[in-house]
Design a protein around this motif. Structure first.
Motif, PDB file in Angstrom:
ATOM      1  N   ARG A   1     -36.762  34.804  11.165  1.00 49.61           N
ATOM      2  CA  ARG A   1     -36.481  34.944  12.605  1.00 49.61           C
ATOM      3  C   ARG A   1     -35.246  34.163  12.837  1.00 49.61           C
ATOM      4  NH1 ARG A   1     -42.187  34.709  15.775  1.00 49.61           N
ATOM      5  NH2 ARG A   1     -43.275  36.475  14.507  1.00 49.61           N
ATOM      6  N   ALA A   2     -35.013  33.057  12.511  1.00 55.28           N
ATOM      7  CA  ALA A   2     -33.992  32.349  13.174  1.00 55.28           C
ATOM      8  C   ALA A   2     -32.543  33.118  12.281  1.00 55.28           C
ATOM      9  CB  ALA A   2     -33.978  30.682  12.419  1.00 55.28           C
ATOM     10  N   GLN A   3     -32.770  33.530  11.071  1.00 57.04           N
ATOM     11  CA  GLN A   3     -31.556  34.042  10.323  1.00 57.04           C
ATOM     12  C   GLN A   3     -31.197  35.506  10.981  1.00 57.04           C
ATOM     13  OE1 GLN A   3     -32.351  34.804   6.155  1.00 57.04           O
ATOM     14  NE2 GLN A   3     -30.693  33.849   5.764  1.00 57.04           N
ATOM     15  N   ALA A   4     -32.323  36.305  11.511  1.00 54.92           N
ATOM     16  CA  ALA A   4     -32.092  37.423  12.056  1.00 54.92           C
ATOM     17  C   ALA A   4     -31.372  37.073  13.414  1.00 54.92           C
ATOM     18  CB  ALA A   4     -33.489  38.115  12.210  1.00 54.92           C
TER      19      ALA A   4
ATOM     20  N   ARG B   1     -43.429  28.830   7.830  1.00 52.46           N
ATOM     21  CA  ARG B   1     -41.932  28.235   7.781  1.00 52.46           C
ATOM     22  C   ARG B   1     -40.863  29.523   7.626  1.00 52.46           C
ATOM     23  NH1 ARG B   1     -43.612  22.607   5.043  1.00 52.46           N
ATOM     24  NH2 ARG B   1     -44.058  21.507   6.855  1.00 52.46           N
ATOM     25  N   GLN B   2     -41.431  30.070   6.350  1.00 48.94           N
ATOM     26  CA  GLN B   2     -40.570  31.264   5.964  1.00 48.94           C
ATOM     27  C   GLN B   2     -40.145  32.411   7.049  1.00 48.94           C
ATOM     28  OE1 GLN B   2     -42.477  32.801   2.462  1.00 48.94           O
ATOM     29  NE2 GLN B   2     -42.102  31.203   1.131  1.00 48.94           N
ATOM     30  N   GLU B   3     -41.401  32.436   7.723  1.00 51.87           N
ATOM     31  CA  GLU B   3     -41.269  33.373   8.975  1.00 51.87           C
ATOM     32  C   GLU B   3     -40.457  32.881   9.959  1.00 51.87           C
ATOM     33  OE1 GLU B   3     -41.584  36.769  11.257  1.00 51.87           O
ATOM     34  OE2 GLU B   3     -41.850  36.456   9.192  1.00 51.87           O
TER      35      GLU B   3
ATOM     36  N   VAL C   1     -48.537  38.991   1.993  1.00 50.92           N
ATOM     37  CA  VAL C   1     -49.447  38.442   3.304  1.00 50.92           C
ATOM     38  C   VAL C   1     -48.457  38.645   4.585  1.00 50.92           C
ATOM     39  CG1 VAL C   1     -50.968  36.957   4.214  1.00 50.92           C
ATOM     40  CG2 VAL C   1     -50.817  36.962   1.722  1.00 50.92           C
ATOM     41  N   ALA C   2     -48.974  39.174   5.508  1.00 50.38           N
ATOM     42  CA  ALA C   2     -48.149  39.232   6.892  1.00 50.38           C
ATOM     43  C   ALA C   2     -49.317  38.902   7.865  1.00 50.38           C
ATOM     44  CB  ALA C   2     -47.641  40.943   7.190  1.00 50.38           C
TER      45      ALA C   2
ATOM     46  N   ASP D   1     -50.796  29.467   1.129  1.00 49.20           N
ATOM     47  CA  ASP D   1     -50.146  28.350   1.526  1.00 49.20           C
ATOM     48  C   ASP D   1     -49.675  28.780   3.024  1.00 49.20           C
ATOM     49  OD1 ASP D   1     -48.595  26.214   2.440  1.00 49.20           O
ATOM     50  OD2 ASP D   1     -47.514  25.966   0.818  1.00 49.20           O
ATOM     51  N   PHE D   2     -50.432  28.838   3.909  1.00 49.55           N
ATOM     52  CA  PHE D   2     -49.866  29.403   5.064  1.00 49.55           C
ATOM     53  C   PHE D   2     -49.134  28.557   5.929  1.00 49.55           C
ATOM     54  CE2 PHE D   2     -54.551  31.189   4.557  1.00 49.55           C
ATOM     55  CZ  PHE D   2     -54.067  32.428   4.744  1.00 49.55           C
ATOM     56  N   VAL D   3     -48.723  27.400   5.672  1.00 51.80           N
ATOM     57  CA  VAL D   3     -47.745  26.588   6.157  1.00 51.80           C
ATOM     58  C   VAL D   3     -46.232  27.109   5.463  1.00 51.80           C
ATOM     59  CG1 VAL D   3     -46.939  24.105   6.415  1.00 51.80           C
ATOM     60  CG2 VAL D   3     -49.184  24.674   6.677  1.00 51.80           C
ATOM     61  N   ALA D   4     -46.411  27.326   4.300  1.00 53.11           N
ATOM     62  CA  ALA D   4     -45.206  27.779   3.883  1.00 53.11           C
ATOM     63  C   ALA D   4     -44.894  29.267   4.278  1.00 53.11           C
ATOM     64  CB  ALA D   4     -45.346  27.891   2.281  1.00 53.11           C
TER      65      ALA D   4
END
Length: 171
Positions: free
Chosen positions: A160-163, A154-156, A57-58, A148-151
């Motif tokens: 982004r923070a890692q990138a 959070r993953q996204e 899902v994106a 689980d759209f919350v998860a």
């Protein structure tokens, strides 16, 4: 009996700093793109078929030119392979969009609201489309599990923070 005329009481003004409740209305929703490939029928699979399903899902959102209106796009990629030999059975790509009117959501909460609450509201329609397409394609109807759209959100954010951390110049 007394004949008293009740005078309407003015509504209590909102306490300073107290926000109004968020308002959300789905103005419309539509399939932007849909692709179904029945690879089982195209190539054939020998032996027993035991499907293994993978769902990706994106999500994305953007402001529309009209005040308080937003488009929330969700892209679902559903792949099914045979467990025994990993031969592909079918693939669905569905781009589904909802148009929302949203008010009284603070700016700092708008992004998560758009990418969590809005997709949650249109998900039952996505589930129905996937079920109908797989059934019409000759497979048992596939009822997607709740996402689980919350998860996902959070993953996204973590990605982004890692990138950004990887792009930041090291001192």
């Amino acid at each position: 009996m007394t004949d008293e005329t009740a005078t309407p009481q003015p509504e209590a003004p909102q306490a300073q700093g107290q926000a109004q409740a968020p308002k959300m209305q789905i103005l419309g929703q539509f399939v932007r793109d849909l692709s179904f490939e029945n690879l089982l029928m195209q190539k054939g699979v020998k032996g027993d078929v035991s499907p293994e399903i993978q769902v990706q899902v994106a999500l994305d959102a953007k402001k529309r030119p009209t005040d308080h209106q937003y488009e929330v796009m969700s892209k679902y990629t559903v792949k099914s392979v045979n467990k025994s030999d990993k031969a592909p059975l079918f693939m669905i790509e569905l781009d589904y969009t909802g148009v929302f009117h949203i008010e009284n959501v603070p700016e700092e909460q708008l992004h998560p609201f758009l990418l969590i609450e809005c997709p949650r509201m249109i998900f039952p329609f996505v589930r129905r489309i996937v079920s109908d397409v797989t059934r019409d394609g000759g497979f048992p109807p596939l009822n997607l599990e709740q996402v689980d759209f919350v998860a996902l959100y959070r993953q996204e954010i973590a990605r982004r923070a890692q990138a950004q951390a990887a792009e930041a110049p090291s001192n």
